[in-house]
Design a protein around this motif. Structure first.
Motif, mmCIF file in Angstrom:
data_model
loop_
_atom_site.group_PDB
_atom_site.id
_atom_site.type_symbol
_atom_site.label_atom_id
_atom_site.label_comp_id
_atom_site.label_asym_id
_atom_site.label_seq_id
_atom_site.Cartn_x
_atom_site.Cartn_y
_atom_site.Cartn_z
ATOM 1 N N SER A 16 -38.093 4.242 -25.721
ATOM 2 C CA SER A 16 -36.833 3.688 -25.212
ATOM 3 C C SER A 16 -36.030 3.127 -26.378
ATOM 4 O O SER A 16 -36.601 2.594 -27.337
ATOM 5 C CB SER A 16 -37.073 2.617 -24.136
ATOM 6 O OG SER A 16 -37.615 1.439 -24.671
ATOM 7 N N VAL A 17 -34.707 3.261 -26.297
ATOM 8 C CA VAL A 17 -33.816 2.746 -27.337
ATOM 9 C C VAL A 17 -32.744 1.877 -26.689
ATOM 10 O O VAL A 17 -32.527 1.931 -25.483
ATOM 11 C CB VAL A 17 -33.158 3.879 -28.159
ATOM 12 C CG1 VAL A 17 -34.188 4.607 -29.000
ATOM 13 C CG2 VAL A 17 -32.400 4.855 -27.262
ATOM 14 N N ARG A 18 -32.052 1.080 -27.524
ATOM 15 C CA ARG A 18 -31.136 0.075 -26.986
ATOM 16 C C ARG A 18 -29.672 0.337 -27.321
ATOM 17 O O ARG A 18 -28.820 -0.462 -26.954
ATOM 18 C CB ARG A 18 -31.540 -1.306 -27.518
ATOM 19 C CG ARG A 18 -31.361 -1.442 -29.019
ATOM 20 C CD ARG A 18 -31.838 -2.769 -29.552
ATOM 21 N NE ARG A 18 -31.519 -2.904 -30.968
ATOM 22 C CZ ARG A 18 -31.878 -3.933 -31.717
ATOM 23 N NH1 ARG A 18 -32.600 -4.911 -31.196
ATOM 24 N NH2 ARG A 18 -31.533 -3.999 -32.988
ATOM 25 N N ASP A 19 -29.372 1.424 -28.044
ATOM 26 C CA ASP A 19 -27.974 1.647 -28.426
ATOM 27 C C ASP A 19 -27.677 3.136 -28.565
ATOM 28 O O ASP A 19 -28.578 3.966 -28.733
ATOM 29 C CB ASP A 19 -27.656 0.925 -29.743
ATOM 30 C CG ASP A 19 -28.506 1.453 -30.899
ATOM 31 O OD1 ASP A 19 -28.101 2.453 -31.515
ATOM 32 O OD2 ASP A 19 -29.583 0.879 -31.161
ATOM 33 N N GLN A 20 -26.384 3.452 -28.505
ATOM 34 C CA GLN A 20 -25.930 4.848 -28.536
ATOM 35 C C GLN A 20 -26.255 5.544 -29.853
ATOM 36 O O GLN A 20 -26.558 6.737 -29.878
ATOM 37 C CB GLN A 20 -24.405 4.904 -28.292
ATOM 38 C CG GLN A 20 -23.973 4.461 -26.911
ATOM 39 C CD GLN A 20 -24.289 5.505 -25.843
ATOM 40 O OE1 GLN A 20 -24.705 6.619 -26.138
ATOM 41 N NE2 GLN A 20 -24.085 5.122 -24.590
ATOM 42 N N SER A 38 -28.842 5.105 -31.853
ATOM 43 C CA SER A 38 -30.263 5.494 -31.832
ATOM 44 C C SER A 38 -30.472 6.678 -30.894
ATOM 45 O O SER A 38 -31.235 7.606 -31.200
ATOM 46 C CB SER A 38 -31.134 4.319 -31.383
ATOM 47 O OG SER A 38 -30.960 3.218 -32.235
ATOM 48 N N ALA A 39 -29.792 6.648 -29.760
ATOM 49 C CA ALA A 39 -29.898 7.745 -28.792
ATOM 50 C C ALA A 39 -29.405 9.052 -29.402
ATOM 51 O O ALA A 39 -30.012 10.112 -29.204
ATOM 52 C CB ALA A 39 -29.089 7.408 -27.535
ATOM 53 N N SER A 81 -31.579 12.466 -29.883
ATOM 54 C CA SER A 81 -31.086 13.722 -29.306
ATOM 55 C C SER A 81 -31.075 14.815 -30.367
ATOM 56 O O SER A 81 -31.477 15.956 -30.114
ATOM 57 C CB SER A 81 -29.664 13.530 -28.749
ATOM 58 O OG SER A 81 -29.684 12.666 -27.643
ATOM 59 N N LEU A 130 -32.438 5.301 -22.612
ATOM 60 C CA LEU A 130 -31.439 4.426 -23.230
ATOM 61 C C LEU A 130 -31.113 3.294 -22.259
ATOM 62 O O LEU A 130 -30.744 3.542 -21.107
ATOM 63 C CB LEU A 130 -30.163 5.221 -23.566
ATOM 64 C CG LEU A 130 -28.927 4.409 -23.985
ATOM 65 C CD1 LEU A 130 -29.186 3.641 -25.274
ATOM 66 C CD2 LEU A 130 -27.708 5.322 -24.141
ATOM 67 N N HIS A 147 -36.384 -0.975 -19.411
ATOM 68 C CA HIS A 147 -37.411 -0.973 -20.460
ATOM 69 C C HIS A 147 -38.761 -1.371 -19.860
ATOM 70 O O HIS A 147 -39.804 -0.888 -20.285
ATOM 71 C CB HIS A 147 -37.041 -1.956 -21.580
ATOM 72 C CG HIS A 147 -35.870 -1.550 -22.416
ATOM 73 N ND1 HIS A 147 -35.901 -0.486 -23.295
ATOM 74 C CD2 HIS A 147 -34.618 -2.076 -22.509
ATOM 75 C CE1 HIS A 147 -34.728 -0.380 -23.901
ATOM 76 N NE2 HIS A 147 -33.935 -1.326 -23.445
#
Length: 356
Positions: free
Chosen positions: A137-141, A143-144, A148, A156, A345
């Motif tokens: 899991s990630v917390r920001d665009q 990182s997403a 990808s 996300l 999360h």
């Protein structure tokens, strides 16, 4: 249900309020059948603060047996895979993940903020670490977008600290109102000249608003000296609030009207507790948060879409006064939505730990 032993690794036990808030959030979200073992920079302090088993994060004699006795490694959260200061952080976490996987542990990358990664080697290392995880899991665009590109499946969601339960701070309500919190940190972009300008701006701001200034060091080793430099120059009431409990740290913002912050988790805690925010960005994660939440502020580095910080203290103080008088916090619906989404999360943990 059988007890599951989970090793938790992050930047824990280092006196950083944001990372401690992530640990507190993770412990709050763990399923009841999971027994945590925290890898810490100060295992005695971590054990005393959270009532959990902890061991030194860099001593192989205790770290390796802890991994061998565990079922799962939960890696996160926060900006662990970044090489801005050195390549040491990606090498440590990448090596730890590889070791855990070699021992047959399930590995979960939790609430990650990936980057900046400026070296090709650390970028490769990060890609390998995330590719081999069982859940991410990630917390920001930003990182997403990286995951990808690497074709790594992920969840996300907003930073887990949105959902951290705040605790009241003793004596806070005895301080004069209205109150404004300031959370600055040591960084190359906060030069002595720039700190002097910000201090003068705070002096002017306090004269205009008659507010009580709360200086909130998130990491004493980096932030306390800055607070101690600013406080004697303030003309009105002020207090340095040094708190080690991350839930109390979040609770500070329940009692203030506005927060001026460099610290990423300072902005999240303030916004989550319904106070107006003004950001000073020293890092892409802060700039991203500003864009996502429409938080006003300036860029200290001058390398994002946000305006660079002015050099005139009067311009700075006027912007603060304007936001203090007319700015708006997030609405109750926005906060509820962010908290609700941050709890996914927790859902990822429950799903990944099912059947262990």
């Amino acid at each position: 249900m059988e007890s599951v032993r989970a090793v938790l690794c992050g930047y824990y036990g280092k006196g950083n309020g944001g990372d401690e808030a992530l640990l507190a959030s993770l412990l709050q979200m763990l399923p009841n059948h999971v027994t945590p073992i925290v890898l810490s920079g100060d295992s005695a302090q971590t054990q005393a603060a959270y009532g959990v088993e902890a061991c030194d994060r860099k001593t192989p004699q205790v770290l390796i047996p802890a991994l061998k006795q565990a079922n799962v490694l939960i890696w996160g959260g926060g900006s662990l895979m970044q090489d801005v200061t050195s390549a040491a952080s990606p090498v440590y976490y990448g090596g730890l993940m590889g070791l855990a996987q070699r021992f047959g542990l399930k590995t979960i990358a939790w609430a990650q903020g990936i980057g900046p990664l400026n070296r090709s080697f650390t970028r490769w290392l990060a890609r390998q670490a995330f590719t081999n995880c069982d859940a991410v899991s990630v917390r920001d665009q930003g990182s997403a977008a990286l995951l990808s590109e690497w074709q790594v499946p992920f969840l996300l969601a907003p930073d887990p600290v949105w959902a951290l339960e705040a605790k009241p701070v003793e004596g806070l309500w005895d301080l004069p109102a209205p109150r404004v919190a300031v959370a600055l940190r040591s960084h190359s972009s906060l030069t002595p000249e720039r700190l002097a300008i910000l201090t003068q701006a705070l002096v002017d701001f306090q004269k205009s608003t008659q507010t009580c200034i709360l200086l909130v060091p998130f990491q004493a080793a980096q932030d306390l000296a800055i607070a101690e430099t600013i406080q004697p120059q303030l003309p009105g009431p002020s207090k340095i609030l040094s708190l080690s409990d991350p839930q109390q740290l979040k609770g500070v913002f329940r009692g203030v009207e506005m927060a001026i912050a460099m610290r990423y988790h300072g902005l999240i805690m303030a916004a989550a507790e319904g106070c107006r925010c003004f950001a000073l960005s020293y890092d892409p994660k802060v700039s991203q948060l500003m864009s996502e939440l429409d938080i006003p502020g300036w860029d200290l580095l001058g390398n994002s879409q946000h305006a660079p910080i002015p050099s005139d203290p009067r311009t700075i103080s006027q912007a603060w006064v304007e936001h203090y008088a007319n700015g708006a916090p997030l609405s109750a619906n926005q906060i509820h939505s962010l908290v609700d989404r941050a709890l996914t999360h927790r859902d990822l943990l429950y799903q990944a730990l099912q059947g262990l």
